[in-house]
Write a protein that holds these residues in place. Sequence first.
Motif, PDB file in Angstrom:
ATOM      1  N   ALA A  75       0.829  -1.299  -0.056  1.00 58.16           N
ATOM      2  CA  ALA A  75      -0.078   0.026  -0.020  1.00 58.16           C
ATOM      3  C   ALA A  75       0.990   1.136  -0.062  1.00 58.16           C
ATOM      4  N   ALA A  76       0.381   2.403  -0.754  1.00 58.00           N
ATOM      5  CA  ALA A  76       1.349   3.606  -0.900  1.00 58.00           C
ATOM      6  C   ALA A  76       0.329   4.551  -1.115  1.00 58.00           C
ATOM      7  N   VAL A  77       1.078   5.944  -0.996  1.00 60.63           N
ATOM      8  CA  VAL A  77       0.282   7.142  -1.402  1.00 60.63           C
ATOM      9  C   VAL A  77       1.195   7.556  -2.797  1.00 60.63           C
ATOM     10  N   PHE A  78       0.731   8.059  -3.669  1.00 60.19           N
ATOM     11  CA  PHE A  78       1.556   8.426  -4.758  1.00 60.19           C
ATOM     12  C   PHE A  78       1.297   9.795  -5.237  1.00 60.19           C
ATOM     13  N   TYR A  79       2.275  10.821  -5.241  1.00 65.93           N
ATOM     14  CA  TYR A  79       2.125  12.060  -5.380  1.00 65.93           C
ATOM     15  C   TYR A  79       3.180  12.859  -6.231  1.00 65.93           C
ATOM     16  N   ASN A  80       2.839  13.851  -6.879  1.00 65.14           N
ATOM     17  CA  ASN A  80       3.911  15.006  -7.315  1.00 65.14           C
ATOM     18  C   ASN A  80       4.134  16.168  -6.384  1.00 65.14           C
ATOM     19  N   PRO A  81       5.085  16.273  -5.882  1.00 65.52           N
ATOM     20  CA  PRO A  81       5.209  17.278  -4.840  1.00 65.52           C
ATOM     21  C   PRO A  81       4.807  18.765  -4.989  1.00 65.52           C
ATOM     22  N   ALA A  82       4.713  18.930  -6.251  1.00 60.27           N
ATOM     23  CA  ALA A  82       4.230  20.347  -6.997  1.00 60.27           C
ATOM     24  C   ALA A  82       2.722  20.458  -7.041  1.00 60.27           C
ATOM     25  N   THR A  83       1.978  19.222  -6.739  1.00 61.56           N
ATOM     26  CA  THR A  83       0.673  19.361  -6.850  1.00 61.56           C
ATOM     27  C   THR A  83       0.090  19.624  -5.541  1.00 61.56           C
ATOM     28  N   THR A  84      -0.271  20.917  -5.236  1.00 56.49           N
ATOM     29  CA  THR A  84      -0.544  21.326  -3.990  1.00 56.49           C
ATOM     30  C   THR A  84      -2.064  22.151  -4.093  1.00 56.49           C
ATOM     31  N   ALA A  85      -2.687  22.175  -2.954  1.00 53.04           N
ATOM     32  CA  ALA A  85      -3.937  23.081  -2.799  1.00 53.04           C
ATOM     33  C   ALA A  85      -4.243  23.636  -1.468  1.00 53.04           C
ATOM     34  N   LYS A  86      -4.604  24.845  -1.338  1.00 51.38           N
ATOM     35  CA  LYS A  86      -5.076  25.191  -0.179  1.00 51.38           C
ATOM     36  C   LYS A  86      -6.169  26.388  -0.283  1.00 51.38           C
ATOM     37  N   GLY A  87      -6.615  26.780   0.733  1.00 47.96           N
ATOM     38  CA  GLY A  87      -8.146  27.851   0.690  1.00 47.96           C
ATOM     39  C   GLY A  87      -9.081  26.715   0.343  1.00 47.96           C
ATOM     40  N   VAL A  88     -10.249  27.256  -0.869  1.00 50.63           N
ATOM     41  CA  VAL A  88     -11.072  26.574  -1.344  1.00 50.63           C
ATOM     42  C   VAL A  88     -10.692  26.113  -2.399  1.00 50.63           C
TER      43      VAL A  88
END
Length: 227
Positions: A75-88
């Motif tokens: 099991a794992a999480v996969f991500y691109n460190p540049a893909t971020t979100a904040k606020g709405v």
Amino acid sequence: MRRALLAASMLMLAAPLAAQQGMAGMKMDDHDVKVANGGVLAAGWTARLDRPSMKLEDLKFAPMGDAFHVTTGPAAVFYNPATTAKGVYTAEATFTQTKAPMHPEAYGIFIGGSNLAEPNQSYLYFIVRGDGKYMIKHRAGDQVHTIVDWTENAAIVQKDADGKATNKLKIEADKDKVEFEVNGKEVHSMARAEAMSTEGIVGLRVNHNLDVHIADFKVNGKSVKAK
């Protein structure tokens, strides 16, 4: 003597039952499979495995056109460190389980990721599985906090006779609340303060021994792809 023979007979009868339960995934956990030609990650992406003893070589996270195909292994999480979100914001993806695992295993989206390569990792994840249930949890370091335990919901498409199922998951982070949707229907809502992790990296989670195709992964309506 008779008591000893009776006890031995009971053990012999119990053994086949235990084996049947294990094969059905009822009493025995299946081990992580070793994915052939593993160790593949989409360009610009990384993975955080659940335990240090797990190996990246035992999974694949590969681009397939504008989508991704995941085969686990651990099991794992996969991500691109540049893909971020904040606020709405919104985060969404469509998941197709292509094969039936030994017992129900889950897949979904995570938000609010931080320190994902460090011991003090943190993220909130929303997952569904083939028996029509969803769960919401928060991970902080080695600790996992259950926000919503496995809950059945009619919005979730259950696996068919071939083990296949397609579900679109969406998380909407508003100013004061966070909503969780499956196939366009809300399954849970909570105050944003209760979510614990809402701002940071947005990515994908796939539990062990699954084969999943992931399409239309978007954050705020913008597609997230391999580089």
